[in-house]
Write a protein that holds these residues in place. Sequence first.
Motif, PDB file in Angstrom:
ATOM      1  N   ARG A  63       0.844  -1.192   0.000  1.00 26.89           N
ATOM      2  CA  ARG A  63       0.000   0.000   0.000  1.00 26.89           C
ATOM      3  C   ARG A  63       0.875   1.236   0.000  1.00 26.89           C
ATOM      4  O   ARG A  63       2.020   1.200   0.476  1.00 26.89           O
ATOM      5  CB  ARG A  63      -0.921  -0.009   1.222  1.00 26.89           C
ATOM      6  CG  ARG A  63      -0.184  -0.195   2.528  1.00 26.89           C
ATOM      7  CD  ARG A  63      -1.128  -0.260   3.729  1.00 26.89           C
ATOM      8  NE  ARG A  63      -2.060  -1.354   3.641  1.00 26.89           N
ATOM      9  CZ  ARG A  63      -1.797  -2.609   4.038  1.00 26.89           C
ATOM     10  NH1 ARG A  63      -0.595  -2.899   4.526  1.00 26.89           N
ATOM     11  NH2 ARG A  63      -2.687  -3.547   3.952  1.00 26.89           N
ATOM     12  N   TYR A  94       0.688   9.425  12.388  1.00 26.81           N
ATOM     13  CA  TYR A  94       0.343   8.484  11.322  1.00 26.81           C
ATOM     14  C   TYR A  94      -1.164   8.392  11.190  1.00 26.81           C
ATOM     15  O   TYR A  94      -1.881   8.165  12.173  1.00 26.81           O
ATOM     16  CB  TYR A  94       0.918   7.103  11.626  1.00 26.81           C
ATOM     17  CG  TYR A  94       0.471   6.015  10.673  1.00 26.81           C
ATOM     18  CD1 TYR A  94       0.649   6.141   9.296  1.00 26.81           C
ATOM     19  CD2 TYR A  94      -0.135   4.857  11.159  1.00 26.81           C
ATOM     20  CE1 TYR A  94       0.239   5.143   8.430  1.00 26.81           C
ATOM     21  CE2 TYR A  94      -0.531   3.848  10.296  1.00 26.81           C
ATOM     22  CZ  TYR A  94      -0.354   4.009   8.925  1.00 26.81           C
ATOM     23  OH  TYR A  94      -0.770   3.012   8.063  1.00 26.81           O
ATOM     24  N   ASP A  95      -1.673   8.582   9.963  1.00 25.34           N
ATOM     25  CA  ASP A  95      -3.086   8.427   9.649  1.00 25.34           C
ATOM     26  C   ASP A  95      -3.224   7.207   8.747  1.00 25.34           C
ATOM     27  O   ASP A  95      -2.879   7.263   7.560  1.00 25.34           O
ATOM     28  CB  ASP A  95      -3.624   9.679   8.957  1.00 25.34           C
ATOM     29  CG  ASP A  95      -5.142   9.652   8.785  1.00 25.34           C
ATOM     30  OD1 ASP A  95      -5.670   8.614   8.336  1.00 25.34           O
ATOM     31  OD2 ASP A  95      -5.804  10.656   9.102  1.00 25.34           O
ATOM     32  N   GLU A  96      -3.680   6.097   9.319  1.00 26.08           N
ATOM     33  CA  GLU A  96      -3.763   4.851   8.561  1.00 26.08           C
ATOM     34  C   GLU A  96      -4.755   4.955   7.414  1.00 26.08           C
ATOM     35  O   GLU A  96      -4.517   4.417   6.320  1.00 26.08           O
ATOM     36  CB  GLU A  96      -4.154   3.707   9.497  1.00 26.08           C
ATOM     37  CG  GLU A  96      -4.187   2.356   8.811  1.00 26.08           C
ATOM     38  CD  GLU A  96      -4.474   1.220   9.774  1.00 26.08           C
ATOM     39  OE1 GLU A  96      -4.404   0.048   9.346  1.00 26.08           O
ATOM     40  OE2 GLU A  96      -4.778   1.489  10.964  1.00 26.08           O
ATOM     41  N   GLU A  97      -5.869   5.642   7.630  1.00 27.90           N
ATOM     42  CA  GLU A  97      -6.897   5.749   6.600  1.00 27.90           C
ATOM     43  C   GLU A  97      -6.389   6.513   5.382  1.00 27.90           C
ATOM     44  O   GLU A  97      -6.646   6.128   4.235  1.00 27.90           O
ATOM     45  CB  GLU A  97      -8.139   6.432   7.162  1.00 27.90           C
ATOM     46  CG  GLU A  97      -9.293   6.500   6.180  1.00 27.90           C
ATOM     47  CD  GLU A  97     -10.546   7.090   6.796  1.00 27.90           C
ATOM     48  OE1 GLU A  97     -11.501   7.369   6.042  1.00 27.90           O
ATOM     49  OE2 GLU A  97     -10.587   7.269   8.036  1.00 27.90           O
ATOM     50  N   LEU A  98      -5.629   7.598   5.606  1.00 30.52           N
ATOM     51  CA  LEU A  98      -5.109   8.399   4.508  1.00 30.52           C
ATOM     52  C   LEU A  98      -3.789   7.841   3.965  1.00 30.52           C
ATOM     53  O   LEU A  98      -3.361   8.214   2.870  1.00 30.52           O
ATOM     54  CB  LEU A  98      -4.896   9.849   4.962  1.00 30.52           C
ATOM     55  CG  LEU A  98      -6.158  10.636   5.336  1.00 30.52           C
ATOM     56  CD1 LEU A  98      -5.765  12.031   5.814  1.00 30.52           C
ATOM     57  CD2 LEU A  98      -7.120  10.726   4.151  1.00 30.52           C
ATOM     58  N   GLY A  99      -3.149   6.975   4.734  1.00 27.78           N
ATOM     59  CA  GLY A  99      -1.848   6.473   4.327  1.00 27.78           C
ATOM     60  C   GLY A  99      -0.785   7.557   4.353  1.00 27.78           C
ATOM     61  O   GLY A  99       0.027   7.666   3.422  1.00 27.78           O
TER      62      GLY A  99
END
Length: 291
Positions: free
Chosen positions: A41, A87-92
Amino acid sequence: MPNRDSAYLIAPSPARDGLTRGVTGVDHRGETQDIRVVEERPLTIFLNSREIVTAMTIGDYPDYLALGFLRNQAMLSDADEVTGIEYDEELGVVVVRTAVETDHEEKLAKKTRTSGCAVGTVFGDMMEELEGLTLPDAQVKTSDLYALAATINTTPSLYLEAGAIHGTVLCQGARPLVYMEDVGRHNAVDKVAGWMQAEGASAADKTLYTTGRLTSEMVMKCALMGIPVLASRSGFTAWGVELAQQVGLTLIGRMRGQRFMCLSGADRLVWDADPSAVADDPKRARRKSAT
């Protein structure tokens, strides 16, 4: 959570959710097979408000990856105070924040693509960072090399689970400490560098083991991390060897079973192990028996 055992501070976590996906295919006999394949990803790294790079990664340890990437590209120095990593996992997206804003337009303009897989990116002035660099004159026991290879090659990992992945291991003597994996060997090295930066770990007594090729960028990253020994199961590039000799890096490749090849720093090897007492590489043994 990191996978921890008696040998490692951080070990691979092949069963961790989200790192692999089950797929169904047909093998060479026409039979249906269910296998695991590695996920990848995009992760976009920001330094304060500036977007730096988007890398394809398996998604674990994004904080270490971002911190190590910036450190290895000389975009963060020892003098820079890191105030936070978000870190924003949803936005990567991962954002590394420093106490003082930085300006890297010139550095970004000199960005070049390297021979690495995934997103291997090196900046032109990394070569300038090597000028005048001399690594510690660290001895390397051949018994430690054999012990490391035996432990690392039998550690449960994403490579053994699904393949299509590279591993990099920070080692001290005969003990592997931190084992990182990713779709690109450069990402795996950057994760190790990020862990070292975050933990304030020393480099002078360490060895870096990688499953990938010993290219110029791998040598540069190892040298700029201050690690005096770089080893791999794989082979070399000519420029990688030249740079290793230039900075005094011990460079050891083709580590398989009883065998290895040292193309830089051979005078630092301590020959304290009998190769005949080490199990040979099974593939090589099969080839020999067939001739």
